[in-house]
Design an enzyme around this catalytic site. Structure first.
Site, mmCIF file in Angstrom:
data_model
loop_
_atom_site.group_PDB
_atom_site.id
_atom_site.type_symbol
_atom_site.label_atom_id
_atom_site.label_comp_id
_atom_site.label_asym_id
_atom_site.label_seq_id
_atom_site.Cartn_x
_atom_site.Cartn_y
_atom_site.Cartn_z
ATOM 1 C CG ASN A 83 -119.709 6.964 -12.788
ATOM 2 O OD1 ASN A 83 -119.493 7.233 -11.613
ATOM 3 N ND2 ASN A 83 -120.259 7.822 -13.624
ATOM 4 C CD GLU A 137 -118.470 9.955 -17.317
ATOM 5 O OE1 GLU A 137 -117.993 11.048 -17.684
ATOM 6 O OE2 GLU A 137 -119.665 9.795 -16.994
ATOM 7 C CE1 TYR A 151 -116.636 11.919 -24.297
ATOM 8 C CE2 TYR A 151 -118.282 12.078 -26.015
ATOM 9 C CZ TYR A 151 -117.336 12.678 -25.196
ATOM 10 O OH TYR A 151 -117.112 14.026 -25.287
ATOM 11 C CB CYS A 195 -121.823 1.096 -15.076
ATOM 12 S SG CYS A 195 -122.692 1.724 -16.507
ATOM 13 C CD GLU A 251 -124.772 0.335 -11.562
ATOM 14 O OE1 GLU A 251 -123.784 0.929 -12.039
ATOM 15 O OE2 GLU A 251 -125.946 0.649 -11.836
ATOM 16 C CB CYS A 307 -127.484 1.095 -17.552
ATOM 17 S SG CYS A 307 -126.018 0.052 -17.545
HETATM 18 N N1 THU Z 1 -123.653 4.839 -15.079
HETATM 19 C C1 THU Z 1 -123.374 3.968 -14.076
HETATM 20 O O1 THU Z 1 -122.317 4.039 -13.452
HETATM 21 N N2 THU Z 1 -124.289 3.015 -13.791
HETATM 22 C C2 THU Z 1 -125.484 2.852 -14.443
HETATM 23 O O2 THU Z 1 -126.202 1.907 -14.161
HETATM 24 C C3 THU Z 1 -125.884 3.813 -15.456
HETATM 25 C C4 THU Z 1 -124.881 4.820 -15.849
HETATM 26 C C5 THU Z 1 -122.666 5.876 -15.398
HETATM 27 C C6 THU Z 1 -122.028 5.754 -16.747
HETATM 28 C C7 THU Z 1 -121.632 7.180 -17.035
HETATM 29 O O3 THU Z 1 -120.367 7.416 -16.440
HETATM 30 C C8 THU Z 1 -122.667 8.012 -16.296
HETATM 31 O O4 THU Z 1 -123.289 7.140 -15.378
HETATM 32 C C9 THU Z 1 -123.708 8.646 -17.208
HETATM 33 O O5 THU Z 1 -124.298 7.701 -18.012
#
Ligand code: THU
Length: 123
Positions: free
Chosen positions: A42, A44, A48, A53, A55, A84
């Site tokens: 991930n 960021e 925001y 993500c 995946e 998610c």
């Molecule tokens: N995140 C992922 O990388 N994959 C997911 O399936 C859910 C959330 C990341 C996004 C963000 O950087 C952090 O997790 C918190 O939500």
């Protein structure tokens, strides 16, 4: 490749996560039909919603590198969280019908497939 080895690759990806806002690192590793492993973490952003993500980074990266047939996906977080909704949609579209190893910080994992994660998909 064993699930354990693919999970080790996902740990490498998790260690590269850029997650200064959530402090929640996620690593993904997708195995291609030709036995390449493509990583995603991930990433960021100060803005925001721009965050991506792990995946989707892995799957989009693999596709952009010319891979579009996959045989397994490993995902790791400290708490063993599931993907998610947005990632479930992309997994369904681009990496369906493969084992998805969902691991926690001890590298203990459970295996799911895309139809278990997204049983009534769009499209
Ligand atoms: N995140 C992922 O990388 N994959 C997911 O399936 C859910 C959330 C990341 C996004 C963000 O950087 C952090 O997790 C918190 O939500």
């Amino acid at each position: 490749m064993t699930p354990e080895v693919l999970i080790q690759h996902a740990i490498t990806a998790k260690n590269r996560a850029m997650a200064p806002y959530s402090n929640y690192s996620v690593g993904a590793a997708i195995l291609t039909e030709t036995n390449s492993v493509i990583l995603g973490c991930n990433v960021e952003s100060k803005a925001y919603p721009t965050t991506l993500c792990a995946e989707r980074v892995a799957i989009f990266s693999a596709i952009s590198q010319g891979f579009n047939k996959f045989t397994a996906l490993a995902l790791i977080t400290n708490d063993g969280a599931f993907p998610c909704g947005s990632c479930r949609q992309i997994i369904h579209e681009y990496a369906p019908d493969i084992p998805i190893y969902i691991a926690d910080k001890s590298a203990d994992f459970i295996t799911k497939n895309s139809s278990e994660l997204l049983p009534f998909p769009f499209g």
